[in-house]
Design a protein around this motif. Structure first.
Motif, PDB file in Angstrom:
ATOM      1  N   ASP A   1       0.830  -1.211   0.000  1.00 49.27           N
ATOM      2  CA  ASP A   1       0.000   0.000   0.000  1.00 49.27           C
ATOM      3  C   ASP A   1       0.864   1.260   0.000  1.00 49.27           C
ATOM      4  O   ASP A   1       1.736   1.417   0.856  1.00 49.27           O
ATOM      5  CB  ASP A   1      -0.919   0.008   1.227  1.00 49.27           C
ATOM      6  CG  ASP A   1      -1.913  -1.146   1.202  1.00 49.27           C
ATOM      7  OD1 ASP A   1      -2.277  -1.583   0.104  1.00 49.27           O
ATOM      8  OD2 ASP A   1      -2.314  -1.601   2.286  1.00 49.27           O
TER       9      ASP A   1
ATOM     10  N   THR B   1      -2.872 -14.907   3.994  1.00 48.14           N
ATOM     11  CA  THR B   1      -3.008 -13.998   5.143  1.00 48.14           C
ATOM     12  C   THR B   1      -1.763 -14.040   6.015  1.00 48.14           C
ATOM     13  O   THR B   1      -1.267 -13.002   6.470  1.00 48.14           O
ATOM     14  CB  THR B   1      -4.247 -14.369   5.976  1.00 48.14           C
ATOM     15  OG1 THR B   1      -5.423 -14.263   5.164  1.00 48.14           O
ATOM     16  CG2 THR B   1      -4.394 -13.450   7.181  1.00 48.14           C
TER      17      THR B   1
ATOM     18  N   ALA C   1       1.055 -12.138   4.320  1.00 52.85           N
ATOM     19  CA  ALA C   1       0.868 -10.689   4.481  1.00 52.85           C
ATOM     20  C   ALA C   1       1.256 -10.245   5.889  1.00 52.85           C
ATOM     21  O   ALA C   1       1.876  -9.178   6.062  1.00 52.85           O
ATOM     22  CB  ALA C   1      -0.587 -10.321   4.183  1.00 52.85           C
TER      23      ALA C   1
ATOM     24  N   SER D   1      -1.767  -5.305   0.846  1.00 49.91           N
ATOM     25  CA  SER D   1      -3.107  -5.813   0.561  1.00 49.91           C
ATOM     26  C   SER D   1      -2.995  -6.962  -0.438  1.00 49.91           C
ATOM     27  O   SER D   1      -2.012  -7.063  -1.176  1.00 49.91           O
ATOM     28  CB  SER D   1      -3.991  -4.711  -0.034  1.00 49.91           C
ATOM     29  OG  SER D   1      -4.188  -3.666   0.883  1.00 49.91           O
TER      30      SER D   1
ATOM     31  N   THR E   1      -7.396  -6.748  -5.542  1.00 53.99           N
ATOM     32  CA  THR E   1      -6.503  -6.035  -4.622  1.00 53.99           C
ATOM     33  C   THR E   1      -6.816  -4.548  -4.616  1.00 53.99           C
ATOM     34  O   THR E   1      -6.811  -3.904  -3.569  1.00 53.99           O
ATOM     35  CB  THR E   1      -5.032  -6.256  -5.020  1.00 53.99           C
ATOM     36  OG1 THR E   1      -4.759  -7.643  -5.073  1.00 53.99           O
ATOM     37  CG2 THR E   1      -4.094  -5.610  -4.004  1.00 53.99           C
TER      38      THR E   1
ATOM     39  N   ALA F   1      -9.669  -4.013  -2.468  1.00 53.96           N
ATOM     40  CA  ALA F   1      -9.429  -4.333  -1.056  1.00 53.96           C
ATOM     41  C   ALA F   1      -8.637  -3.256  -0.318  1.00 53.96           C
ATOM     42  O   ALA F   1      -8.718  -3.142   0.905  1.00 53.96           O
ATOM     43  CB  ALA F   1      -8.674  -5.664  -0.956  1.00 53.96           C
ATOM     44  N   LYS F   2      -7.857  -2.468  -1.054  1.00 53.44           N
ATOM     45  CA  LYS F   2      -6.990  -1.463  -0.424  1.00 53.44           C
ATOM     46  C   LYS F   2      -7.810  -0.430   0.352  1.00 53.44           C
ATOM     47  O   LYS F   2      -8.946  -0.139  -0.027  1.00 53.44           O
ATOM     48  CB  LYS F   2      -6.167  -0.742  -1.501  1.00 53.44           C
ATOM     49  CG  LYS F   2      -5.015  -1.538  -2.041  1.00 53.44           C
ATOM     50  CD  LYS F   2      -4.242  -0.657  -3.031  1.00 53.44           C
ATOM     51  CE  LYS F   2      -2.973  -1.312  -3.448  1.00 53.44           C
ATOM     52  NZ  LYS F   2      -2.154  -0.417  -4.287  1.00 53.44           N
ATOM     53  N   PRO F   3      -7.159   0.168   1.367  1.00 51.65           N
ATOM     54  CA  PRO F   3      -5.835  -0.149   1.918  1.00 51.65           C
ATOM     55  C   PRO F   3      -5.914  -1.233   2.990  1.00 51.65           C
ATOM     56  O   PRO F   3      -6.941  -1.423   3.643  1.00 51.65           O
ATOM     57  CB  PRO F   3      -5.396   1.183   2.528  1.00 51.65           C
ATOM     58  CG  PRO F   3      -6.675   1.808   2.976  1.00 51.65           C
ATOM     59  CD  PRO F   3      -7.722   1.396   1.970  1.00 51.65           C
ATOM     60  N   LEU F   4      -4.813  -1.923   3.168  1.00 53.45           N
ATOM     61  CA  LEU F   4      -4.663  -2.954   4.196  1.00 53.45           C
ATOM     62  C   LEU F   4      -5.812  -3.949   4.179  1.00 53.45           C
ATOM     63  O   LEU F   4      -6.353  -4.313   5.215  1.00 53.45           O
ATOM     64  CB  LEU F   4      -4.555  -2.318   5.585  1.00 53.45           C
ATOM     65  CG  LEU F   4      -3.178  -2.249   6.222  1.00 53.45           C
ATOM     66  CD1 LEU F   4      -3.245  -1.609   7.587  1.00 53.45           C
ATOM     67  CD2 LEU F   4      -2.527  -3.622   6.303  1.00 53.45           C
ATOM     68  N   GLY F   5      -6.203  -4.373   2.980  1.00 51.47           N
ATOM     69  CA  GLY F   5      -7.347  -5.261   2.868  1.00 51.47           C
ATOM     70  C   GLY F   5      -6.971  -6.623   2.334  1.00 51.47           C
ATOM     71  O   GLY F   5      -5.867  -6.857   1.854  1.00 51.47           O
ATOM     72  N   LYS F   6      -7.903  -7.545   2.423  1.00 54.44           N
ATOM     73  CA  LYS F   6      -7.725  -8.880   1.868  1.00 54.44           C
ATOM     74  C   LYS F   6      -9.069  -9.363   1.365  1.00 54.44           C
ATOM     75  O   LYS F   6     -10.110  -9.080   1.955  1.00 54.44           O
ATOM     76  CB  LYS F   6      -7.143  -9.837   2.908  1.00 54.44           C
ATOM     77  CG  LYS F   6      -7.858  -9.850   4.247  1.00 54.44           C
ATOM     78  CD  LYS F   6      -7.114 -10.717   5.238  1.00 54.44           C
ATOM     79  CE  LYS F   6      -7.829 -10.751   6.589  1.00 54.44           C
ATOM     80  NZ  LYS F   6      -7.123 -11.601   7.561  1.00 54.44           N
TER      81      LYS F   6
END
Length: 383
Positions: free
Chosen positions: A11, A122, A125, A137, A151, A154-159
């Motif tokens: 990110d 996961t 990450a 992410s 992706t 999903a951002k930021p810091l997403g999955k």
């Protein structure tokens, strides 16, 4: 066997690297880039809320977000952290492709027999965040296109996990801008006939898309329908491009040798850009008249531009050519390549310089690699 393809993206990579080393930068609008005449290399989410984006002139960015803090950027820091993240991921997966300085594809197909692919990703990450101190992410799906789009969502810091049955429902409502190969020109062209969502694009007859945008029409239709058979290409540090020149008559003409090296750097840099590579290692080789051969290399921030690579190559020549003897060969090699577009040198580039490169590459693509170039590069030795 069902494919399990992951796309991982650090990110706001340059911003995150700076915040990793200075917590006082957290939570404020931050712009990484050059001086007043430079452009934005990266910006924080806080700055993006004001409309700031990458490659925007710094002056325009400050008009949109006058309270933003400008940081020129640290080439070495970003390169080192990119290598660290690469090592962390590479140790944990069977097949990894380094798509750019901050993007990775993983092929975990078949690993569900031993691990849950989503849980495994996961944990990877989490390892990146713990060991490198950088947010990342990811999205897991059936192919590279869907996982990359995932992706971005999903951002930021997403999955995110997008199983095969959910690919079309996931893609359909999104803007066609989300498809990686859709640039501004293609978007405007399709928008004019009412194609703005991926669902509408997926329902277009393929032959109509071919008539509108040429040979890429079929590929675009496939991506809109969630079809992408492109494999994850295993990352290798050994990839390189190189050139060398053996002289008919041994020489110690310094001016001509420097001109040759500059020309070599320019031609190889153009090849990098054309094939969408970035390099982080420059190696120069010289061979004396008595056949003694010496090499010297230098690590650089990932780049694909002439003026940086030429400068490094000429610096290496100054350090390497120490004997007053004639040379019979000069060679230049770029290694440690990763796929990616020109980005790192946005720290030094001005808007005018970026436009110059785009114009030069256009002319070279149309009329040949020797159609245009720097004067120094044309001052070459005859063989």
């Amino acid at each position: 066997m069902d494919r399990a393809i992951v796309h991982m993206d650090l990110d706001t990579f340059f911003v995150s690297c700076e915040r990793r080393n200075n917590s006082e930068l957290n939570g404020i609008p931050l712009i990484i880039g050059g001086g007043d005449r430079g452009v934005v290399a990266s910006c924080s989410y806080e700055a993006r809320k004001f409309g700031v984006r990458s490659a925007m002139p710094i002056r325009m960015a400050l008009k949109l977000c006058p309270d933003a803090k400008i940081i020129r950027g640290d080439h070495e820091l970003y390169s080192n952290l990119s290598h660290l993240v690469t090592e962390i991921i590479q140790e944990k997966v069977p097949v990894m492709e380094k798509a750019s300085i901050d993007e990775f594809y993983l092929d975990l197909s078949g690993m569900d027999k031993f691990f849950g692919c989503y849980q495994w990703t996961t944990e990877i990450a989490e390892a990146v965040k713990k060991e490198a101190g950088l947010p990342i992410s990811f999205a897991l799906s059936t192919n590279k296109t869907v996982s990359k789009i995932g992706t971005g969502e999903a951002k930021p810091l997403g999955k995110l996990e997008i199983k095969e049955a959910l690919v079309k429902p996931f893609l359909n409502p999104l803007s066609i801008k989300k498809i990686p190969m859709v640039g501004n020109v293609t978007f405007q062209l399709l928008s004019r006939i009412g194609i703005r969502t991926i669902q509408t694009l997926s329902e277009m007859p393929v032959h109509m898309l071919q008539q509108m945008i040429g040979k890429n029409g079929t590929e675009l239709w496939k991506k809109a329908n969630g079809i992408d058979e492109n494999p994850v290409i295993p990352y290798s540090e050994r990839k390189s491009i190189s050139t060398e020149r053996t002289f008919t008559n041994d020489t110690m003409d310094i001016v001509a040798l420097k001109g040759l090296i500059a020309g070599m750097a320019e031609q190889l840099a153009y090849q990098l850009r054309k094939e969408k590579w970035l390099t982080s290692t420059v190696t120069l080789k010289i061979r004396y008249a008595n056949f003694d051969t010496e090499t010297k290399q230098c690590r650089v921030a990932y780049t694909a531009v002439d003026h940086t690579l030429s400068r490094v190559a000429l610096d290496l020549f100054e350090k390497l050519y120490t004997r007053r003897m004639r040379l019979r060969l000069v060679g230049l090699r770029f290694t440690n390549l990763v796929h990616g577009q020109h980005q790192m040198d946005l720290f030094e580039d001005t808007e005018e310089l970026i436009n110059l490169y785009q114009s030069m590459d256009y002319l070279k693509n149309r009329f040949g690699s020797n159609a245009v170039g720097r004067a120094a590069g044309f001052n070459v030795l005859k063989v």
